[in-house]
Design a protein around this motif. Structure first.
Motif, short mmCIF file in Angstrom:
data_model
loop_
_atom_site.label_atom_id
_atom_site.label_comp_id
_atom_site.label_asym_id
_atom_site.label_seq_id
_atom_site.Cartn_x
_atom_site.Cartn_y
_atom_site.Cartn_z
N ARG A 47 6.65 6.70 -2.15
CA ARG A 47 6.57 5.63 -3.15
C ARG A 47 5.29 5.74 -3.97
O ARG A 47 4.28 6.25 -3.49
CB ARG A 47 6.60 4.25 -2.49
CG ARG A 47 5.40 3.94 -1.62
CD ARG A 47 4.99 2.47 -1.63
NE ARG A 47 4.19 2.14 -2.80
CZ ARG A 47 4.01 0.92 -3.27
NH1 ARG A 47 4.62 -0.10 -2.71
NH2 ARG A 47 3.25 0.69 -4.32
N LYS A 105 2.16 -1.28 -13.13
CA LYS A 105 1.63 -2.24 -12.16
C LYS A 105 1.52 -3.64 -12.75
O LYS A 105 0.74 -3.86 -13.68
CB LYS A 105 0.24 -1.80 -11.67
CG LYS A 105 0.21 -0.45 -11.00
CD LYS A 105 1.14 -0.35 -9.81
CE LYS A 105 0.80 -1.29 -8.70
NZ LYS A 105 1.77 -1.16 -7.57
N GLY A 131 9.94 -5.65 -8.01
CA GLY A 131 8.72 -6.20 -7.39
C GLY A 131 8.77 -7.71 -7.26
O GLY A 131 9.59 -8.38 -7.88
N ALA A 132 7.83 -8.21 -6.45
CA ALA A 132 7.81 -9.64 -6.13
C ALA A 132 7.62 -10.51 -7.38
O ALA A 132 8.13 -11.62 -7.46
CB ALA A 132 6.69 -9.91 -5.13
N ARG A 133 6.85 -9.99 -8.36
CA ARG A 133 6.60 -10.78 -9.56
C ARG A 133 7.78 -10.73 -10.53
O ARG A 133 7.81 -11.46 -11.52
CB ARG A 133 5.32 -10.30 -10.25
CG ARG A 133 4.09 -10.66 -9.47
CD ARG A 133 2.89 -9.84 -9.86
NE ARG A 133 1.81 -10.04 -8.89
CZ ARG A 133 1.77 -9.46 -7.69
NH1 ARG A 133 2.74 -8.64 -7.32
NH2 ARG A 133 0.79 -9.70 -6.86
N LYS A 152 12.28 -6.84 -3.54
CA LYS A 152 11.20 -7.53 -2.81
C LYS A 152 11.41 -9.04 -2.91
O LYS A 152 11.98 -9.52 -3.90
CB LYS A 152 9.85 -7.15 -3.41
CG LYS A 152 9.44 -5.72 -3.07
CD LYS A 152 7.94 -5.61 -3.09
CE LYS A 152 7.49 -4.27 -2.58
NZ LYS A 152 6.05 -4.25 -2.30
N ARG A 196 7.75 -8.92 1.82
CA ARG A 196 6.34 -8.58 1.59
C ARG A 196 5.45 -9.83 1.67
O ARG A 196 4.31 -9.83 1.23
CB ARG A 196 6.15 -7.83 0.26
CG ARG A 196 6.83 -8.43 -0.93
CD ARG A 196 6.10 -9.59 -1.55
NE ARG A 196 4.98 -9.16 -2.36
CZ ARG A 196 3.94 -9.94 -2.65
NH1 ARG A 196 3.91 -11.21 -2.23
NH2 ARG A 196 2.95 -9.49 -3.39
N HIS A 255 1.43 -5.39 1.96
CA HIS A 255 1.19 -6.54 1.09
C HIS A 255 1.13 -7.84 1.88
O HIS A 255 0.53 -8.81 1.43
CB HIS A 255 2.24 -6.60 -0.02
CG HIS A 255 2.02 -5.53 -1.04
ND1 HIS A 255 2.58 -4.28 -0.93
CD2 HIS A 255 1.24 -5.49 -2.16
CE1 HIS A 255 2.16 -3.52 -1.95
NE2 HIS A 255 1.37 -4.24 -2.71
N GLU A 259 1.70 1.24 2.20
CA GLU A 259 0.89 1.92 1.18
C GLU A 259 -0.09 2.89 1.83
O GLU A 259 -0.81 2.54 2.77
CB GLU A 259 0.14 0.89 0.34
CG GLU A 259 1.09 0.14 -0.57
CD GLU A 259 0.40 -0.78 -1.56
OE1 GLU A 259 1.03 -1.11 -2.57
OE2 GLU A 259 -0.77 -1.15 -1.33
C1 PEP Z 1 3.60 -2.78 -4.72
O1 PEP Z 1 4.47 -2.47 -3.90
O2 PEP Z 1 2.67 -2.08 -5.03
C2 PEP Z 1 3.65 -4.14 -5.30
C3 PEP Z 1 3.10 -4.43 -6.46
O3 PEP Z 1 4.26 -4.98 -4.49
P1 PEP Z 1 4.67 -6.52 -4.65
O4 PEP Z 1 5.69 -6.55 -5.74
O5 PEP Z 1 5.21 -6.80 -3.30
O6 PEP Z 1 3.42 -7.28 -4.94
#
Ligand code: PEP
Ligand code: MN
Length: 355
Positions: free
Chosen positions: A50, A55, A109-111, A136, A166, A203, A229
Motif C-alpha cells: 500500500r 493524501k 479513506g475515512a475522510r 474504511k 481504522r 491509524h 503502515e
Molecule cells: C491512510 O491509510 O493513510 C489514511 C489516510 O487512512 P484513513 O483514511 O484511515 O485516515
C-alpha cells in the motif's frame, strides 16, 4: 443486509493469518517505495503493498501526496516484487488514474466515507470494472455512513469488497489516536457477515508501540486481515511518522502475533462454554429486570417532581450518584470509564422517562 460478495481468498489468496496489506502512509520517492517494498516482500504475511498517493490532510500546508507520479512507483514496486498494489481514491479522477496505471486494489479513506456524494462518484467510476474496493470506516462513529458507502459500491456492481476498521476520531485525549469502538465493526459484521473485515491498527493506535497490541486485539476478536503502515525510515516519514514501523520490525511483530482460529469443537470445552454462557445470559436477564424496576421507580419520582413543580434534572443528586458508583466500580475492579458511560446512558434514559 444480505448481499453477495466474492470470498476474499478468491481475490486475495493468503496462506498465513493474519494476512497483511503493508506499506508507507504516503509515497514519497521511488527509492523510499522500493526500499520499503524490498523489506516487506520477504515477509510471508504481507500480501499487498500500500501507499497513499493523494493524501487528505486534516490541516492545509501539510504534505498532500506526490500525485500521479507515485502510481509509476507503485507499478515499479509490483514489477520488482510481484506484490499487488493498493492506494486510496477520493474522486473519479483518482479512480481513472489508478485504472490507467493498473493499481490492483483501491480503498476509500475515512475522510471520504463520510461524504455520500464522493462515495457515489467513486462507485460510478468503478461501475463495470473488476477492481477490489476496500472501505474504511468514516472518521466519526456512525455505522450508517460506513454501511451506506459499502451499499453504494455494492449497488454499482462491486463484488470484491471489504471493510477496513481504522477507529473513530475523538475530541477527548485517549490512549489511542482513534477510538477503536470495537462494537461498531462487530455490529457491521453482524449485519453483513459475508463482508471481509480488515483492521488498521496503525491509524487506531497512532503510535509505533501500540500497533502490536491493537493488532493482537483484532486477532483475538477474530479479524484475520490487517492494514499496517510501514516505512523504510519511519522517523523521517512525511506523514504519520509516529505510527509507522520499519519493514523488519513489522515482520518480527507479525511473527509474534498469536492467532485464534479454532472452532468450538472439543466436547468438553463446548460444554464448559455453554455453562458459562448460561450464567452470563442469566445475569443479563437479571440486569434487564433490574433496569425495568429502576425505571418504574424513576417514573414514580418523576410524577412526584411534576406534582411539586421540581425540575427533572437534579445535578447534585446525579453527581453524588456517579461519584458513589465510580468508587464502587473501582472497589470491584471494574473499568471506571465503562461504568461512567453505562450510567450516563441509564441517567439519560431516566431523564427521558420523567419528561
Ligand atoms: C491512510 O491509510 O493513510 C489514511 C489516510 O487512512 P484513513 O483514511 O484511515 O485516515
Ligand atoms: Mn496514514
Amino acid at each position: 443486509m444480505s448481499k453477495a460478495v466474492i470470498p476474499i481468498d478468491r481475490w486475495l489468496p493468503h496462506e498465513h493469518i493474519p494476512w497483511v496489506i503493508a506499506g508507507p502512509c504516503s509515497a514519497e520517492s521511488a527509492e523510499q517505495m522500493l526500499q520499503t517494498a524490498r523489506g516487506l516482500v520477504s515477509c510471508p504475511h504481507v500480501k499487498v503493498f500500500r501507499a497513499g498517493i493523494w493524501k487528505p490532510r486534516t490541516r492545509p500546508n501539510s504534505f498532500e501526496g506526490v500525485g500521479e507520479v507515485g502510481l509509476d512507483w507503485l507499478a515499479q514496486v509490483k514489477a520488482e516484487t510481484g506484490l499487488p498494489t493498493a492506494t486510496e481514491v477520493a474522486n473519479t479522477e483518482h479512480v481513472e488514474l489508478c485504472l490507467k496505471h493498473r493499481v490492483d486494489i483501491i480503498w476509500v479513506g475515512a475522510r471520504t466515507t463520510v461524504s455520500p456524494f464522493a462515495v457515489q462518484e467513486i462507485a460510478d467510476a468503478v461501475r463495470g470494472v473488476d477492481i477490489p474496493v476496500l472501505v474504511k470506516n468514516p472518521i466519526n462513529a456512525e455505522l450508517g455512513l460506513w454501511l451506506g458507502a459499502i451499499e453504494r459500491l455494492h449497488d454499482a456492481g462491486v463484488r470484491k469488497l471489504a471493510a477496513i476498521h481504522r477507529g473513530f476520531s475523538t475530541y477527548v485525549e485517549m490512549q489511542f489516536r482513534n477510538d477503536p469502538k470495537w462494537q461498531i465493526p462487530i455490529e457491521l459484521k453482524r449485519l453483513f457477515p459475508e463482508l471481509p473485515l480488515i483492521c488498521d491498527p496503525s491509524h487506531i493506535s497512532g503510535s509505533r508501540q501500540l500497533v502490536e497490541p491493537v493488532a493482537q486485539m483484532a486477532l483475538d476478536i477474530g479479524i484475520q486481515g490487517l492494514m499496517i503502515e510501514s516505512h523504510i525510515d519511519p522517523d523521517r516519514a512525511l506523514s504519520d511518522a509516529r505510527q509507522q514501523v520499519t519493514p523488519a520490525d513489522l515482520c518480527r511483530m507479525l511473527e509474534r502475533l498469536r492467532v485464534r482460529n479454532a472452532p468450538i469443537s472439543d466436547r468438553d470445552v463446548k460444554q464448559k462454554i455453554s455453562r458459562l454462557r448460561a450464567e452470563i445470559s442469566h445475569i443479563d436477564a437479571k440486569i434487564i429486570q433490574d433496569l425495568a424496576e429502576r425505571m418504574r421507580w424513576v417514573e414514580e419520582i418523576g410524577r412526584l417532581k411534576r406534582q411539586h413543580n421540581i425540575p427533572v434534572l437534579q445535578l447534585e443528586r446525579w453527581e453524588n450518584l456517579l461519584e458513589k458508583h465510580l468508587a464502587k466500580a473501582k472497589e470491584l475492579g471494574l473499568d471506571e470509564d465503562f461504568i461512567k458511560s453505562l450510567f450516563e446512558i441509564i441517567h439519560t434514559q431516566a431523564i427521558k422517562r420523567q419528561l
